[in-house]
Design a protein around this motif. Structure first.
Motif, PDB file in Angstrom:
ATOM      1  N   UNK A   1      -1.841   2.216  -7.316  1.00  0.00           N
ATOM      2  CA  UNK A   1      -2.193   1.333  -6.193  1.00  0.00           C
ATOM      3  C   UNK A   1      -3.707   1.159  -6.170  1.00  0.00           C
ATOM      4  N   UNK A   2      -4.166  -0.051  -5.900  1.00  0.00           N
ATOM      5  CA  UNK A   2      -5.589  -0.259  -5.597  1.00  0.00           C
ATOM      6  C   UNK A   2      -5.691  -1.049  -4.285  1.00  0.00           C
TER       7      UNK A   2
ATOM      8  N   UNK B   1       1.953   5.703  -0.979  1.00  0.00           N
ATOM      9  CA  UNK B   1       3.101   4.825  -0.716  1.00  0.00           C
ATOM     10  C   UNK B   1       2.982   4.253   0.699  1.00  0.00           C
ATOM     11  N   UNK B   2       3.206   2.947   0.827  1.00  0.00           N
ATOM     12  CA  UNK B   2       3.157   2.337   2.162  1.00  0.00           C
ATOM     13  C   UNK B   2       4.408   2.757   2.930  1.00  0.00           C
TER      14      UNK B   2
ATOM     15  N   UNK C   1     -17.009  -3.298   0.937  1.00  0.00           N
ATOM     16  CA  UNK C   1     -16.719  -3.802  -0.400  1.00  0.00           C
ATOM     17  C   UNK C   1     -16.248  -2.723  -1.356  1.00  0.00           C
ATOM     18  N   UNK C   2     -15.524  -1.738  -0.841  1.00  0.00           N
ATOM     19  CA  UNK C   2     -15.085  -0.598  -1.656  1.00  0.00           C
ATOM     20  C   UNK C   2     -13.629  -0.806  -2.097  1.00  0.00           C
ATOM     21  N   UNK C   3     -13.364  -0.512  -3.363  1.00  0.00           N
ATOM     22  CA  UNK C   3     -11.987  -0.468  -3.864  1.00  0.00           C
ATOM     23  C   UNK C   3     -11.546   0.992  -3.923  1.00  0.00           C
ATOM     24  N   UNK C   4     -10.302   1.246  -3.516  1.00  0.00           N
ATOM     25  CA  UNK C   4      -9.771   2.608  -3.550  1.00  0.00           C
ATOM     26  C   UNK C   4      -8.575   2.631  -4.504  1.00  0.00           C
ATOM     27  N   UNK C   5      -8.706   3.412  -5.575  1.00  0.00           N
ATOM     28  CA  UNK C   5      -7.630   3.500  -6.568  1.00  0.00           C
ATOM     29  C   UNK C   5      -6.840   4.788  -6.364  1.00  0.00           C
ATOM     30  N   UNK C   6      -5.518   4.650  -6.499  1.00  0.00           N
ATOM     31  CA  UNK C   6      -4.617   5.774  -6.250  1.00  0.00           C
ATOM     32  C   UNK C   6      -3.775   6.026  -7.496  1.00  0.00           C
TER      33      UNK C   6
ATOM     34  N   UNK D   1      -6.481  -2.226 -13.407  1.00  0.00           N
ATOM     35  CA  UNK D   1      -5.383  -2.841 -12.660  1.00  0.00           C
ATOM     36  C   UNK D   1      -4.450  -1.754 -12.134  1.00  0.00           C
ATOM     37  N   UNK D   2      -3.489  -2.174 -11.291  1.00  0.00           N
ATOM     38  CA  UNK D   2      -2.561  -1.220 -10.693  1.00  0.00           C
ATOM     39  C   UNK D   2      -1.193  -1.869 -10.535  1.00  0.00           C
TER      40      UNK D   2
END
Ligand code: FE2
Length: 428
Positions: A4-5, A398-399, A17-22, A37-38
């Motif tokens: 997930x991103x 997970x949402x 402007x931060x991206x959070x990668x999981x 990518x995710x």
């Protein structure tokens, strides 16, 4: 390839402007413009993304029982305790678990993923303890529920109170509670604090006591709790809940007390909604507010976190499981409305509470649990003002809850609506 991103997030510390990668349920990176990518991407569109809300003080065994068996007519703490005593013999495990699950669903929908609940140990049947341990098991996959053995009717004052608390700990309750201001005398209160801290030292457990939830400026149980914490070497493992007597105390005495609390590394848990509702009930006018000295405690470096305490129970007929409602009240009652104050209040609903509860892997750093909430607001101050929709609640990557943005459609003559669901910033 990440799982997930979340793109273009504003963070509580002011970064944007931060991206959070999981990856595999953990935060793998939180930085601008992640090129990878995710499997799933969510565009936060410049909205606030925060670690989840954490409630360090709640009563899950009493929640959603409003009206059973009758309403609290005086609205006082003492009638609430009496009313709970009437309800208690009729409680069943099934009903308690059902109400608890209903509340946990509400909590999750509001981005609240960790709760410390006091559990009444006064009834020797310990139905409440049995039910809350079952509830803790049921919600464990998505919500951290800590349990405090809470002798509501007094550790010494209630018949069998000492034994029942001990049995609750044997059954698997996590933390030792207390209620020294409700014991028969100041001396009994002092002795209860000492006895309970000794058990904590012997069993290696934390302590979280209702302490001086009273308007009595002469109550001295906060001082005792701090002193016993140091005596038994429990620094950092003890929380004092409410501490409302500090509102009414003499300033000189408080100037000695706050350093004692700091020395004991005691966590302090005010409960703004309940304290503003219950305290000062014996005053005519002016009426005291009754909340402890939040600004001064924070200034002394003490970890202050806010609790919700009650939702629709014998003490409080309001509440919605929304920690931003708690923070909103804190801003008002503590008179903390500057930009810096609001950042501190927001921290008291999140990182400070996580520290009080000793949560592992909490936060936005690489390696932390991917537990995140996307709010329909740009920053903590706006979140506190609007109590906005929790657009997505993410647990272990997970949402697990989604809420549509709140957008009101206005039908006005001659011009389009200015309510577009986005943030408002004044133009010069
Ligand atoms: Fe409480």
């Amino acid at each position: 390839m990440f799982d997930l991103i979340i793109r273009n997030a504003n963070l509580p510390d002011g970064r944007s402007g931060i991206d959070i990668a999981v990856l595999s349920g953990k935060i793998a990176a939180a930085e601008p413009a992640i090129a990878a990518t995710a499997l799933e991407e969510i565009d936060a569109t410049g909205r606030l993304v925060t670690p989840p809300f954490v409630d360090p003080h709640f009563h899950m065994d009493a929640t959603l029982s409003l009206g059973l068996p009758r309403m609290n007519r005086s609205g006082t703490l003492l009638e609430g305790i009496a009313l709970w005593g009437e309800l208690r013999p009729t409680l069943t495990v099934d009903a308690l678990v059902e109400r608890g699950l209903r509340y946990c669903d509400l909590a999750v929908s509001q981005g609240l993923l960790a709760i410390r609940s006091h559990v009444d140990t006064s009834d020797p049947r310990l139905v409440t303890v049995e039910a809350m341990i079952e509830l803790r098991r049921l919600v464990a996959p998505y919500l951290t529920l800590q349990l405090v053995a809470f002798p509501q009717d007094g550790y010494f004052r209630a018949e069998g109170g000492v034994k029942s608390l001990d049995r609750a700990l044997d059954m698997g309750v996590d933390i030792i509670g207390g209620i020294p201001h409700f014991e028969r005398t100041m001396e009994d209160g002092r002795l209860s604090v000492a006895a309970l801290c000794r058990i904590a030292a012997d069993r290696g457990l934390p302590v979280d006591m209702h302490c001086d939830e009273t308007d009595d400026p002469h109550s001295r149980h906060v001082e005792t709790l701090a002193a016993e914490t140091v005596r038994f070497g429990l620094q950092g493992r003890v929380a004092g809940s409410h501490l409302t007597s500090m509102h009414s105390m003499d300033n000189y005495y408080v100037s000695k007390l706050i350093p004692l609390i700091a020395e004991a590394q005691m966590n302090v848990i005010p409960n703004p909604l309940i304290n503003i509702m219950l305290q000062g009930r014996h005053d005519s006018y002016p009426k005291r507010r009754g909340m402890t000295r939040v600004r001064e405690l924070m200034a002394a470096g003490i970890n202050v976190s806010f609790g919700h305490d009650c939702v629709m129970d014998p003490w409080y007929s309001m509440g919605s499981g929304d920690m931003l409602e708690v923070g909103h009240m804190a801003v008002h009652v503590a008179q903390m409305a500057s930009v810096e104050d609001k950042v501190a209040i927001f921290a008291a609903l999140t990182v400070n509470s996580a520290r009080t509860m000793g949560l592992q892997g909490y936060g936005l750093n690489k390696g932390c649990n991917a537990d995140l909430v996307i709010l329909q607001a740009q920053n903590p101050a706006e979140a506190l003002r609007l109590k906005p929709a929790r657009l997505a609640v993410i647990q272990a990557g997970r949402v697990i809850a989604r809420t549509a943005p709140q957008i009101t459609e206005l039908a006005l003559e001659g011009r389009p609506s200015l309510l577009d669901g986005s943030s408002y910033a004044p133009r010069v």
